[in-house]
Design a protein around this motif. Structure first.
Motif, PDB file in Angstrom:
ATOM      1  N   ILE A 113     -30.347 -12.187  15.499  1.00 15.45           N
ATOM      2  CA  ILE A 113     -31.151 -11.364  14.755  1.00 15.45           C
ATOM      3  C   ILE A 113     -32.351 -10.525  15.998  1.00 15.45           C
ATOM      4  O   ILE A 113     -32.799 -11.165  16.073  1.00 15.45           O
ATOM      5  CB  ILE A 113     -32.332 -11.935  13.282  1.00 15.45           C
ATOM      6  N   ILE A 114     -32.519  -9.469  15.151  1.00 12.17           N
ATOM      7  CA  ILE A 114     -33.077  -8.044  15.778  1.00 12.17           C
ATOM      8  C   ILE A 114     -33.595  -7.514  14.742  1.00 12.17           C
ATOM      9  O   ILE A 114     -32.939  -6.642  14.365  1.00 12.17           O
ATOM     10  CB  ILE A 114     -32.122  -7.463  17.169  1.00 12.17           C
ATOM     11  N   GLU A 115     -34.885  -7.751  15.722  1.00  8.47           N
ATOM     12  CA  GLU A 115     -35.521  -6.316  14.065  1.00  8.47           C
ATOM     13  C   GLU A 115     -35.582  -4.933  15.057  1.00  8.47           C
ATOM     14  O   GLU A 115     -34.724  -4.873  15.550  1.00  8.47           O
ATOM     15  CB  GLU A 115     -37.949  -6.964  14.483  1.00  8.47           C
ATOM     16  N   GLU A 116     -35.782  -4.544  13.748  1.00  5.54           N
ATOM     17  CA  GLU A 116     -35.908  -2.300  14.172  1.00  5.54           C
ATOM     18  C   GLU A 116     -35.793  -2.373  15.896  1.00  5.54           C
ATOM     19  O   GLU A 116     -36.729  -2.505  15.992  1.00  5.54           O
ATOM     20  CB  GLU A 116     -35.872  -1.463  13.381  1.00  5.54           C
ATOM     21  N   ILE A 117     -34.655  -1.585  16.650  1.00  6.87           N
ATOM     22  CA  ILE A 117     -35.058  -1.132  17.656  1.00  6.87           C
ATOM     23  C   ILE A 117     -35.604   0.718  18.311  1.00  6.87           C
ATOM     24  O   ILE A 117     -34.652   1.138  17.297  1.00  6.87           O
ATOM     25  CB  ILE A 117     -33.295  -0.975  18.352  1.00  6.87           C
ATOM     26  N   VAL A 118     -36.541   0.495  18.919  1.00  3.90           N
ATOM     27  CA  VAL A 118     -36.938   1.950  19.233  1.00  3.90           C
ATOM     28  C   VAL A 118     -35.666   2.161  20.368  1.00  3.90           C
ATOM     29  O   VAL A 118     -36.157   1.569  21.524  1.00  3.90           O
ATOM     30  CB  VAL A 118     -38.528   1.636  19.374  1.00  3.90           C
TER      31      VAL A 118
ATOM     32  N   GLY B  64     -45.504  -4.497  20.181  1.00  5.64           N
ATOM     33  CA  GLY B  64     -44.674  -5.864  19.208  1.00  5.64           C
ATOM     34  C   GLY B  64     -43.105  -4.752  18.858  1.00  5.64           C
ATOM     35  O   GLY B  64     -42.637  -5.784  18.572  1.00  5.64           O
ATOM     36  N   PHE B  65     -42.822  -3.852  19.452  1.00  2.21           N
ATOM     37  CA  PHE B  65     -41.816  -3.279  19.249  1.00  2.21           C
ATOM     38  C   PHE B  65     -40.234  -3.525  19.800  1.00  2.21           C
ATOM     39  O   PHE B  65     -40.480  -3.772  21.408  1.00  2.21           O
ATOM     40  CB  PHE B  65     -41.917  -1.517  19.300  1.00  2.21           C
ATOM     41  N   ASN B  66     -38.736  -3.761  19.664  1.00  5.65           N
ATOM     42  CA  ASN B  66     -38.243  -3.848  20.583  1.00  5.65           C
ATOM     43  C   ASN B  66     -37.685  -2.697  21.073  1.00  5.65           C
ATOM     44  O   ASN B  66     -37.543  -1.895  20.438  1.00  5.65           O
ATOM     45  CB  ASN B  66     -37.020  -4.833  19.756  1.00  5.65           C
ATOM     46  N   VAL B  67     -38.023  -2.199  21.876  1.00  9.89           N
ATOM     47  CA  VAL B  67     -37.195  -1.670  22.867  1.00  9.89           C
ATOM     48  C   VAL B  67     -36.062  -1.497  23.442  1.00  9.89           C
ATOM     49  O   VAL B  67     -35.707  -2.473  24.410  1.00  9.89           O
ATOM     50  CB  VAL B  67     -38.601  -1.100  23.992  1.00  9.89           C
ATOM     51  N   LEU B  68     -35.506  -0.701  23.779  1.00 12.25           N
ATOM     52  CA  LEU B  68     -33.805  -0.394  24.768  1.00 12.25           C
ATOM     53  C   LEU B  68     -34.012   1.229  25.564  1.00 12.25           C
ATOM     54  O   LEU B  68     -33.611   2.047  24.609  1.00 12.25           O
ATOM     55  CB  LEU B  68     -32.798  -0.648  23.468  1.00 12.25           C
ATOM     56  N   VAL B  69     -33.907   1.395  26.652  1.00  7.92           N
ATOM     57  CA  VAL B  69     -33.959   2.587  27.031  1.00  7.92           C
ATOM     58  C   VAL B  69     -32.362   2.579  27.461  1.00  7.92           C
ATOM     59  O   VAL B  69     -31.861   1.376  27.825  1.00  7.92           O
ATOM     60  CB  VAL B  69     -34.314   1.654  28.780  1.00  7.92           C
TER      61      VAL B  69
ATOM     62  N   ILE C 117     -25.984   5.435  19.964  1.00  5.06           N
ATOM     63  CA  ILE C 117     -27.408   5.272  19.261  1.00  5.06           C
ATOM     64  C   ILE C 117     -26.771   5.111  17.697  1.00  5.06           C
ATOM     65  O   ILE C 117     -27.556   4.390  17.461  1.00  5.06           O
ATOM     66  CB  ILE C 117     -28.164   6.821  19.708  1.00  5.06           C
ATOM     67  N   GLU C 118     -26.049   5.834  17.332  1.00  6.28           N
ATOM     68  CA  GLU C 118     -25.000   5.727  16.454  1.00  6.28           C
ATOM     69  C   GLU C 118     -24.639   4.026  16.409  1.00  6.28           C
ATOM     70  O   GLU C 118     -25.431   4.256  14.916  1.00  6.28           O
ATOM     71  CB  GLU C 118     -23.284   6.610  15.955  1.00  6.28           C
ATOM     72  N   GLY C 119     -24.380   3.590  16.781  1.00 10.03           N
ATOM     73  CA  GLY C 119     -23.432   2.205  16.477  1.00 10.03           C
ATOM     74  C   GLY C 119     -24.660   1.856  16.109  1.00 10.03           C
ATOM     75  O   GLY C 119     -25.115   0.373  15.723  1.00 10.03           O
ATOM     76  N   ILE C 120     -26.125   1.515  16.959  1.00  7.18           N
ATOM     77  CA  ILE C 120     -26.950   0.406  17.010  1.00  7.18           C
ATOM     78  C   ILE C 120     -27.948   0.890  15.796  1.00  7.18           C
ATOM     79  O   ILE C 120     -29.081  -0.272  15.226  1.00  7.18           O
ATOM     80  CB  ILE C 120     -27.823   1.020  18.369  1.00  7.18           C
ATOM     81  N   LYS C 121     -28.599   2.089  15.209  1.00  2.39           N
ATOM     82  CA  LYS C 121     -29.236   2.505  14.211  1.00  2.39           C
ATOM     83  C   LYS C 121     -30.457   2.163  14.146  1.00  2.39           C
ATOM     84  O   LYS C 121     -31.040   1.739  13.425  1.00  2.39           O
ATOM     85  CB  LYS C 121     -27.965   2.058  12.772  1.00  2.39           C
TER      86      LYS C 121
END
Length: 277
Positions: A2-7, A27-32, A92-96
């Motif tokens: 489970i991952i909260e919303e991703i930036v 505290g944001f979950n970041v994907l680069v 991006i589309e798949g991660i939403k």
């Protein structure tokens, strides 16, 4: 898992890393999303270097190259910043994601748009706030650096580096042609005016000022004509700046965090419900 919303942050260069740190610490979950062949010159303060070394540390953050979304989510759960090869943003589309931030500072529109996420932010020129993306952040040094633009463009590209220690154009170096770069003086090394700092094929690139090499593209990088390859910091204590995020990057990072919070507050005021993944 489970991952909260991703930036999602497009780009992992030094200014992008300033933004990533603000988000990560808050505290944001970041994907680069990065290129498989990043051409950052401030490599010691760019999470993009994870694409080359596999793992890199910038101040209080660790970033790791990941091969897919599953590994990215696992990496986030471990408190590490995942860096995924995806220049086009196909993932991006798949991660939403809850937000997409274009921090490439490409100085042109590379396709980031409001359909990508509930909140979209772009750094610098090329995007019209309120149409192409929700918010644009001013990146031009001066009175408006870090200003959030709600409607309109950021200032046009000046093609002039910011003034540091009394120097602007003299402190930044570009490839004279398409070439392979041989590093002669690497980051933290002190140089004198006239010293050879790199070679572009057989052409010597010489320092125009005394100072410390604060940025240098990695040895063996293949670059196009007029690609930025180095910068020299003329300040007396410049060595200590080689491993810390710059004032400009922190300023812009703060503006990105503020814009993101504005967007989230607006969503909440509109009773927008976010689906948890």
């Amino acid at each position: 898992m489970i991952i909260e919303e991703i930036v999602i942050v497009r780009g992992g260069g030094d200014v992008a890393t300033g933004c990533i740190q603000k988000l990560y610490r808050s505290g944001f979950n970041v994907l680069v999303l990065e290129s498989g062949n990043p051409l950052c010159i401030r490599r010691t303060v760019s999470v993009a270097e994870a694409m080359v070394s596999g793992l890199t540390e910038v101040e209080d953050m660790t970033a790791k190259r990941v091969k897919d979304i599953s590994e990215a989510l696992d990496t986030i759960n471990k408190g590490i910043i995942p860096v995924l090869e995806d220049v086009e943003g196909n993932s991006i589309e798949g991660i939403k994601p809850i937000a997409v931030i274009d921090a490439t500072i490409a100085k042109k529109n590379i396709g980031t748009n409001r359909n990508m996420a509930p909140i979209t932010i772009a750094l610098g020129p090329g995007y019209y706030a309120g149409r192409d993306v929700d918010y644009v952040i001013e990146t031009n040094r001066g009175h408006n650096l870090g200003r959030i633009i709600f409607e309109g463009f950021a200032a046009e590209n000046t093609h002039k580096p910011g003034l540091i220690g009394g120097y602007d154009n003299e402190r930044v170096y570009y490839s004279p042609m398409k070439s392979t770069i041989k590093v002669v003086k690497d980051i933290t090394e002190r140089v004198k005016k006239g010293d050879v700092i790199a070679c572009a094929n057989d052409v010597e690139v010489k320092a125009d000022i005394d100072g410390v090499v604060r940025g240098m593209i990695r040895d063996g990088a293949v670059v196009g004509k007029h690609t930025k390859i180095a910068d020299i910091d003329p300040r007396d204590d410049a060595e200590k700046y080689c491993f810390t995020i710059s004032d400009k990057a922190r300023n812009i990072g703060g503006a990105v965090l503020e814009a993101l919070m504005i967007g989230l507050n607006r969503m909440n005021s509109n009773n927008y419900q976010i689906d948890k993944k």
